[in-house]
Design a protein around this motif. Structure first.
Motif, PDB file in Angstrom:
ATOM      1  N   ARG A  80       0.844  -1.206   0.000  1.00  0.00           N
ATOM      2  CA  ARG A  80       0.000   0.000   0.000  1.00  0.00           C
ATOM      3  C   ARG A  80       0.875   1.250   0.000  1.00  0.00           C
ATOM      4  NH1 ARG A  80      -5.544  -1.272  -0.923  1.00  0.00           N
ATOM      5  NH2 ARG A  80      -5.981  -3.220   0.160  1.00  0.00           N
ATOM      6  N   ALA A  81       1.927   1.225  -0.808  1.00  0.00           N
ATOM      7  CA  ALA A  81       2.872   2.336  -0.853  1.00  0.00           C
ATOM      8  C   ALA A  81       2.177   3.642  -1.215  1.00  0.00           C
ATOM      9  CB  ALA A  81       3.982   2.043  -1.855  1.00  0.00           C
ATOM     10  N   ASN A  82       2.631   4.706  -0.576  1.00  0.00           N
ATOM     11  CA  ASN A  82       2.086   6.047  -0.800  1.00  0.00           C
ATOM     12  C   ASN A  82       3.197   6.909  -1.404  1.00  0.00           C
ATOM     13  OD1 ASN A  82       0.644   8.439  -0.686  1.00  0.00           O
ATOM     14  ND2 ASN A  82      -0.122   8.098   1.377  1.00  0.00           N
ATOM     15  N   GLY A  83       3.855   7.732  -0.574  1.00  0.00           N
ATOM     16  CA  GLY A  83       4.938   8.553  -1.071  1.00  0.00           C
ATOM     17  C   GLY A  83       6.174   7.725  -1.414  1.00  0.00           C
ATOM     18  N   LEU A  84       6.873   8.138  -2.486  1.00  0.00           N
ATOM     19  CA  LEU A  84       8.082   7.463  -2.948  1.00  0.00           C
ATOM     20  C   LEU A  84       9.199   8.480  -3.162  1.00  0.00           C
ATOM     21  CD1 LEU A  84       6.589   5.270  -5.847  1.00  0.00           C
ATOM     22  CD2 LEU A  84       7.000   4.523  -3.492  1.00  0.00           C
ATOM     23  N   TYR A  85      10.428   7.999  -3.140  1.00  0.00           N
ATOM     24  CA  TYR A  85      11.569   8.816  -3.551  1.00  0.00           C
ATOM     25  C   TYR A  85      12.680   7.874  -3.987  1.00  0.00           C
ATOM     26  CZ  TYR A  85      14.606  12.900  -3.784  1.00  0.00           C
ATOM     27  OH  TYR A  85      15.407  13.912  -4.239  1.00  0.00           O
ATOM     28  N   VAL A  86      13.350   8.195  -5.093  1.00  0.00           N
ATOM     29  CA  VAL A  86      14.475   7.390  -5.557  1.00  0.00           C
ATOM     30  C   VAL A  86      15.744   7.967  -4.948  1.00  0.00           C
ATOM     31  CG1 VAL A  86      15.753   6.521  -7.535  1.00  0.00           C
ATOM     32  CG2 VAL A  86      13.279   6.855  -7.712  1.00  0.00           C
ATOM     33  N   ASP A  87      16.448   7.145  -4.150  1.00  0.00           N
ATOM     34  CA  ASP A  87      17.647   7.663  -3.493  1.00  0.00           C
ATOM     35  C   ASP A  87      18.824   7.698  -4.471  1.00  0.00           C
ATOM     36  OD1 ASP A  87      18.844   5.119  -3.600  1.00  0.00           O
ATOM     37  OD2 ASP A  87      18.565   4.707  -1.478  1.00  0.00           O
ATOM     38  N   HIS A  88      19.974   8.122  -3.998  1.00  0.00           N
ATOM     39  CA  HIS A  88      21.109   8.364  -4.888  1.00  0.00           C
ATOM     40  C   HIS A  88      21.830   7.083  -5.284  1.00  0.00           C
ATOM     41  CE1 HIS A  88      20.533  12.663  -4.332  1.00  0.00           C
ATOM     42  NE2 HIS A  88      20.306  12.386  -3.061  1.00  0.00           N
ATOM     43  N   GLN A  89      21.401   5.963  -4.740  1.00  0.00           N
ATOM     44  CA  GLN A  89      21.917   4.666  -5.147  1.00  0.00           C
ATOM     45  C   GLN A  89      20.949   3.933  -6.067  1.00  0.00           C
ATOM     46  OE1 GLN A  89      22.596   3.253  -1.040  1.00  0.00           O
ATOM     47  NE2 GLN A  89      24.774   3.163  -1.553  1.00  0.00           N
ATOM     48  N   CYS A  95       6.936   4.794   1.416  1.00  0.00           N
ATOM     49  CA  CYS A  95       6.120   4.875   2.627  1.00  0.00           C
ATOM     50  C   CYS A  95       5.057   3.785   2.506  1.00  0.00           C
ATOM     51  CB  CYS A  95       5.481   6.254   2.744  1.00  0.00           C
ATOM     52  SG  CYS A  95       6.676   7.588   3.012  1.00  0.00           S
ATOM     53  N   ALA A  96       5.343   2.639   3.093  1.00  0.00           N
ATOM     54  CA  ALA A  96       4.485   1.469   2.951  1.00  0.00           C
ATOM     55  C   ALA A  96       3.406   1.511   4.031  1.00  0.00           C
ATOM     56  CB  ALA A  96       5.323   0.193   3.057  1.00  0.00           C
ATOM     57  N   ASP A  97       2.265   1.989   3.642  1.00  0.00           N
ATOM     58  CA  ASP A  97       1.210   2.342   4.575  1.00  0.00           C
ATOM     59  C   ASP A  97       0.458   1.137   5.142  1.00  0.00           C
ATOM     60  OD1 ASP A  97      -1.965   3.520   4.637  1.00  0.00           O
ATOM     61  OD2 ASP A  97      -0.431   4.767   5.552  1.00  0.00           O
ATOM     62  N   GLU A  98       0.540   0.003   4.467  1.00  0.00           N
ATOM     63  CA  GLU A  98      -0.261  -1.155   4.887  1.00  0.00           C
ATOM     64  C   GLU A  98       0.063  -1.593   6.313  1.00  0.00           C
ATOM     65  OE1 GLU A  98      -1.917  -5.194   2.827  1.00  0.00           O
ATOM     66  OE2 GLU A  98       0.162  -4.661   2.442  1.00  0.00           O
ATOM     67  N   GLN A  99       1.362  -1.649   6.637  1.00  0.00           N
ATOM     68  CA  GLN A  99       1.786  -2.028   7.991  1.00  0.00           C
ATOM     69  C   GLN A  99       2.569  -0.898   8.656  1.00  0.00           C
ATOM     70  OE1 GLN A  99       0.870  -4.792   9.613  1.00  0.00           O
ATOM     71  NE2 GLN A  99      -0.334  -5.436   7.825  1.00  0.00           N
ATOM     72  N   TYR A 100       2.343   0.348   8.176  1.00  0.00           N
ATOM     73  CA  TYR A 100       2.906   1.548   8.816  1.00  0.00           C
ATOM     74  C   TYR A 100       4.439   1.532   8.831  1.00  0.00           C
ATOM     75  CZ  TYR A 100      -1.109  -0.649  11.160  1.00  0.00           C
ATOM     76  OH  TYR A 100      -2.206  -1.411  11.444  1.00  0.00           O
ATOM     77  N   GLU A 101       5.054   1.210   7.685  1.00  0.00           N
ATOM     78  CA  GLU A 101       6.497   1.007   7.618  1.00  0.00           C
ATOM     79  C   GLU A 101       7.155   1.890   6.563  1.00  0.00           C
ATOM     80  OE1 GLU A 101       6.256  -3.767   8.710  1.00  0.00           O
ATOM     81  OE2 GLU A 101       6.238  -3.095   6.629  1.00  0.00           O
TER      82      GLU A 101
END
Length: 293
Positions: A80-89, A95-101
């Motif tokens: 249930r991912a919400n916000g995403l960002y691609v890091d420098h690697q 932001c995996a909302d399903e289990q608040y992780e």
């Protein structure tokens, strides 16, 4: 004649100060709908090549939109991912909302759970995230009751801003009604966080250790998602896209034909195409500026 020149110069300075001359949308550009039929699109994030990953949270999918125009499902289910960002690697921070992780996802779809609780309590539901040039991860944690949760109340009272660094989670600020959108400057020295619950956006100075100081009101507007361009302009979302210059002055508004505009990022091979997630649709818009990264 001298009086006329003075008045003209003054008028030009007023125009420049209010951003009329500071065009961010490419001349003659219009919104292009990439696709529709989603349930609710969110979290667009571009990789170094300009490909975009975005989420359709109710359908539990992460989509990929390539610079070649191809649209495909990248991952399903997707926590249930919400916000995403691609890091420098090149990892996808989600932001995996399903289990608040908070997750880190490789291009091979392997998932590493970075943060699953704060002290002894589960998060409310990580919502949006940004990764600094030094690799520090910042994320907001508001509480939005989900119909796929069994719980009906949060374990944490505060809806707060957090930092993930070296395997440790630190709470940075809990003075929000409902924090949401987040973005930082490409040099890592400034952090912007929207309080969508109070219709305000704040700016912080980032210290060398990743902590923050000097909270300032940046704009009297909240935001669901945010991005930044090469000139330091900040893009806020909600009812369309509003653009503010580095001084916090509104210089542009982009109307989007959707009930809600959730998030934005810069995409494309030149990083000069604004990618917009808006309810059941996604759009692109050619810009006169490039995204900052």
């Amino acid at each position: 004649m001298m009086k006329y020149k003075i008045c003209l110069a003054f008028s030009l300075s007023i125009i420049l100060a209010h951003g009329v001359m500071a065009q961010v949308v490419a001349p003659g550009a219009a919104l292009k709908m990439v696709a529709n039929g989603f349930r609710f699109t969110e979290g667009p994030a571009a990789d170094r090549y300009g490909n975009v990953f975005f989420t359709d949270q109710p359908n539990n999918r992460i989509w990929q939109y390539g610079t070649n125009g191809n649209l495909s499902i990248f991952m399903e289910p997707a926590g249930r991912a919400n916000g995403l960002y691609v890091d420098h690697q090149g990892y996808l921070i989600a932001c995996a909302d399903e289990q608040y992780e908070l997750w880190r996802i490789g291009m091979d779809k392997k998932v590493e759970k970075l943060a699953i609780h704060y002290q002894d309590s589960l998060f409310n539901g990580p919502n949006d995230t940004w990764v600094s040039p030094t690799g520090v991860i910042y994320f907001t944690d508001p509480y939005y009751q989900r119909d796929y949760w069994s719980r009906t109340a949060p374990e944490l009272v505060a809806e707060a801003l957090y930092m993930y660094k070296n395997g440790q989670v630190t709470r940075l600020d809990d003075q929000f009604k409902r924090p949401n959108g987040i973005i930082g400057s490409p040099d890592g020295k400034l952090l912007y966080v929207a309080d969508i619950g109070d219709n305000k956006t704040y700016r912080y100075t980032v210290r060398k250790d990743g902590t923050i100081a000097g909270r300032q009101l940046f704009a009297n507007q909240g935001s669901d998602g945010m991005t930044i361009d090469e000139k330091g302009n900040i893009y806020l979302t909600g009812k369309g896209v509003s653009v503010y210059n580095a001084e916090g002055e509104k210089i542009e508004h982009i109307d989007v034909p959707a009930n809600w505009t959730a998030n934005v990022c810069f995409s494309g091979t030149n990083h000069d195409v604004l990618f917009i997630t808006a309810s059941d649709k996604v759009f692109t818009l050619q810009m006169a500026v490039k995204g900052a990264r």
